[in-house]
Design an enzyme around this catalytic site. Structure first.
Site, PDB file in Angstrom:
ATOM      1  N   TYR A 277      25.478 -65.071   9.966  1.00  0.00           N
ATOM      2  CA  TYR A 277      24.136 -65.428  10.401  1.00  0.00           C
ATOM      3  C   TYR A 277      23.628 -64.381  11.393  1.00  0.00           C
ATOM      4  CZ  TYR A 277      20.293 -68.067  12.483  1.00  0.00           C
ATOM      5  OH  TYR A 277      19.056 -68.453  12.935  1.00  0.00           O
TER       6      TYR A 277
ATOM      7  N   HIS B 174      16.685 -66.478  10.061  1.00  0.00           N
ATOM      8  CA  HIS B 174      15.373 -67.136  10.065  1.00  0.00           C
ATOM      9  C   HIS B 174      14.318 -66.148  10.548  1.00  0.00           C
ATOM     10  CE1 HIS B 174      18.097 -70.648  10.364  1.00  0.00           C
ATOM     11  NE2 HIS B 174      17.186 -71.213   9.588  1.00  0.00           N
TER      12      HIS B 174
HETATM   13  C1  LIG Z   1      11.984 -55.831  11.674  1.00  0.00           C
HETATM   14  C2  LIG Z   1      12.439 -54.679  12.566  1.00  0.00           C
HETATM   15  C3  LIG Z   1      13.831 -54.965  13.086  1.00  0.00           C
HETATM   16  C4  LIG Z   1      12.477 -53.387  11.723  1.00  0.00           C
HETATM   17  O1  LIG Z   1      13.064 -52.372  12.520  1.00  0.00           O
HETATM   18  P1  LIG Z   1      12.669 -50.840  12.353  1.00  0.00           P
HETATM   19  O2  LIG Z   1      13.565 -50.052  13.206  1.00  0.00           O
HETATM   20  O3  LIG Z   1      11.218 -50.664  12.535  1.00  0.00           O
HETATM   21  O4  LIG Z   1      13.027 -50.642  10.817  1.00  0.00           O
HETATM   22  P2  LIG Z   1      13.256 -49.265  10.023  1.00  0.00           P
HETATM   23  O5  LIG Z   1      12.603 -48.138  10.730  1.00  0.00           O
HETATM   24  O6  LIG Z   1      14.703 -49.117   9.749  1.00  0.00           O
HETATM   25  O7  LIG Z   1      12.462 -49.586   8.677  1.00  0.00           O
HETATM   26  C5  LIG Z   1      13.021 -49.370   7.385  1.00  0.00           C
HETATM   27  C6  LIG Z   1      12.006 -49.746   6.358  1.00  0.00           C
HETATM   28  O8  LIG Z   1      11.716 -51.143   6.399  1.00  0.00           O
HETATM   29  C7  LIG Z   1      10.334 -51.357   6.070  1.00  0.00           C
HETATM   30  N1  LIG Z   1       9.621 -51.859   7.241  1.00  0.00           N
HETATM   31  C8  LIG Z   1      10.022 -51.883   8.521  1.00  0.00           C
HETATM   32  N2  LIG Z   1       9.084 -52.426   9.309  1.00  0.00           N
HETATM   33  C9  LIG Z   1       8.059 -52.757   8.499  1.00  0.00           C
HETATM   34  C10 LIG Z   1       6.785 -53.334   8.733  1.00  0.00           C
HETATM   35  N3  LIG Z   1       6.380 -53.710   9.956  1.00  0.00           N
HETATM   36  N4  LIG Z   1       5.965 -53.527   7.667  1.00  0.00           N
HETATM   37  C11 LIG Z   1       6.360 -53.161   6.428  1.00  0.00           C
HETATM   38  N5  LIG Z   1       7.550 -52.591   6.136  1.00  0.00           N
HETATM   39  C12 LIG Z   1       8.392 -52.385   7.172  1.00  0.00           C
HETATM   40  C13 LIG Z   1       9.785 -49.982   5.706  1.00  0.00           C
HETATM   41  O9  LIG Z   1       9.968 -49.813   4.323  1.00  0.00           O
HETATM   42  C14 LIG Z   1      10.677 -49.048   6.487  1.00  0.00           C
HETATM   43  O10 LIG Z   1      10.761 -47.752   5.931  1.00  0.00           O
HETATM   44  P3  LIG Z   1       9.626 -46.649   6.291  1.00  0.00           P
HETATM   45  O11 LIG Z   1       9.431 -46.670   7.768  1.00  0.00           O
HETATM   46  O12 LIG Z   1      10.234 -45.383   5.776  1.00  0.00           O
HETATM   47  O13 LIG Z   1       8.390 -47.080   5.561  1.00  0.00           O
HETATM   48  C15 LIG Z   1      11.459 -54.440  13.732  1.00  0.00           C
HETATM   49  O14 LIG Z   1      10.140 -54.437  13.234  1.00  0.00           O
HETATM   50  C16 LIG Z   1      11.544 -55.462  14.835  1.00  0.00           C
HETATM   51  O15 LIG Z   1      12.309 -55.268  15.781  1.00  0.00           O
HETATM   52  N6  LIG Z   1      10.737 -56.530  14.747  1.00  0.00           N
HETATM   53  C17 LIG Z   1      10.737 -57.569  15.791  1.00  0.00           C
HETATM   54  C18 LIG Z   1      11.985 -58.425  15.740  1.00  0.00           C
HETATM   55  C19 LIG Z   1      12.081 -59.175  14.421  1.00  0.00           C
HETATM   56  O16 LIG Z   1      11.094 -59.684  13.918  1.00  0.00           O
HETATM   57  N7  LIG Z   1      13.300 -59.237  13.862  1.00  0.00           N
HETATM   58  C20 LIG Z   1      13.523 -59.913  12.605  1.00  0.00           C
HETATM   59  C21 LIG Z   1      14.107 -61.280  12.796  1.00  0.00           C
HETATM   60  S1  LIG Z   1      15.787 -61.209  13.329  1.00  0.00           S
END
Ligand SMILES: CC(C)(COP(=O)(O)OP(=O)(O)OC[C@H]1O[C@@H](n2cnc3c(N)ncnc32)[C@H](O)[C@@H]1OP(=O)(O)O)[C@@H](O)C(=O)NCCC(=O)NCCS
Length: 237
Positions: A144, A183
């Site tokens: 999880y 989630h």
């Molecule tokens: C979700 C999260 C962890 C992604 O982390 P990140 O470091 O931005 O992700 P990455 O750079 O590795 O992204 C890889 C790919 O995922 C996809 N992606 C990531 N964020 C995205 C977004 N906001 N919208 C659409 N696609 C997205 C893209 O395809 C991206 O590749 P690209 O940048 O070459 O287009 C980040 O947005 C975050 O911390 N969000 C807040 C916390 C959260 O909601 N966590 C999830 C629940 S645990």
């Protein structure tokens, strides 16, 4: 920039985009990210490093000419252990990244989670974290993901992917987990798109899952690793 010596890069692009840009080595590019988003080069070219992408534009005054030529990954991403010395950093990160707050027990458990909890560093700066636990409910053994996130200015740099890759390595090494799940708030489209890239699917939507945030509904995202033993034996009966 000052310390670095100039290296001329000839960019053989079609027609008018044939520009000779002067940059001063990859090290210099890295230092530029920290110092400024813009690096002036010999006129008329301008290198604009933004969101870890490199652009070249011909006219410094007209951003319409900005042309994306290449995506370069210039930062160093590393994962490190969560220890009693840095647990406060993890707490602070989670407070900033997530709308939900986590209690003392969460952090106490994280300290004992070993590889299931990691801090993410970008060029030696703590910018994100992943915290997981093993869930043995529903007659299966599942991983999880409790939290996985990185600070907003450091998103789309591959840091989230690095953390998911780490989780995937854990489950591969373990070999006995049935699935990975987590989630997400139903309106968190960015995170949903992100997880879908790794083979996660929405398998359920739980109404009123969150207590004090809106929307309160959560999707359950799941990546199936193997059919659980219990389901298998049920099927065999
Ligand atoms: C979700 C999260 C962890 C992604 O982390 P990140 O470091 O931005 O992700 P990455 O750079 O590795 O992204 C890889 C790919 O995922 C996809 N992606 C990531 N964020 C995205 C977004 N906001 N919208 C659409 N696609 C997205 C893209 O395809 C991206 O590749 P690209 O940048 O070459 O287009 C980040 O947005 C975050 O911390 N969000 C807040 C916390 C959260 O909601 N966590 C999830 C629940 S645990």
């Amino acid at each position: 920039m000052r310390k670095c010596f100039a290296l001329s890069i000839a960019l053989h692009l079609p027609s008018r985009l044939c520009i000779q840009a002067i940059v001063s080595s990859i090290d210099c590019l890295i230092s530029l990210i920290g110092a400024s988003n813009m690096a002036l080069t010999s006129s008329p070219a301008l290198i604009d490093i933004q969101n870890n992408e490199m652009f070249i534009k011909e006219d410094q005054n007209d951003m319409r000419f900005r042309t994306r030529i290449n995506k370069i990954k210039v930062g160093r991403i590393e994962l490190g252990d969560v220890t009693p010395h840095n647990i406060k950093l993890l707490r602070r990160l989670n407070q900033v990244i997530f709308p939900v707050s986590y209690n003392d027990k969460f952090y106490k458990d994280v300290l004992e989670a070993g590889e299931l909890a990691k801090l993410a560093y970008y060029n030696d700066i703590v910018v994100g974290a992943v915290c997981c636990r093993i869930d043995t409910s529903e007659n299966s053994r599942r991983l999880y993901i409790m939290t996985l996130g990185c600070l907003a200015p450091y998103r789309r740099l591959g840091i989230g992917s690095e953390m998911v890759e780490h989780v995937l390595q854990i489950v591969e090494k373990d070999g006995s987990l049935d699935s990975i799940f987590l989630h997400v708030q139903v309106n968190n489209e960015g995170a949903i798109d992100f997880y879908k890239r790794f083979g996660f699917e929405i398998v359920e939507t739980k109404e009123h899952y969150y207590k004090r945030i809106e929307p309160a509904d959560a999707h359950v995202l799941q990546k199936t690793l193997r059919i659980s033993q219990s389901l298998k034996s049920n099927g065999e009966q």
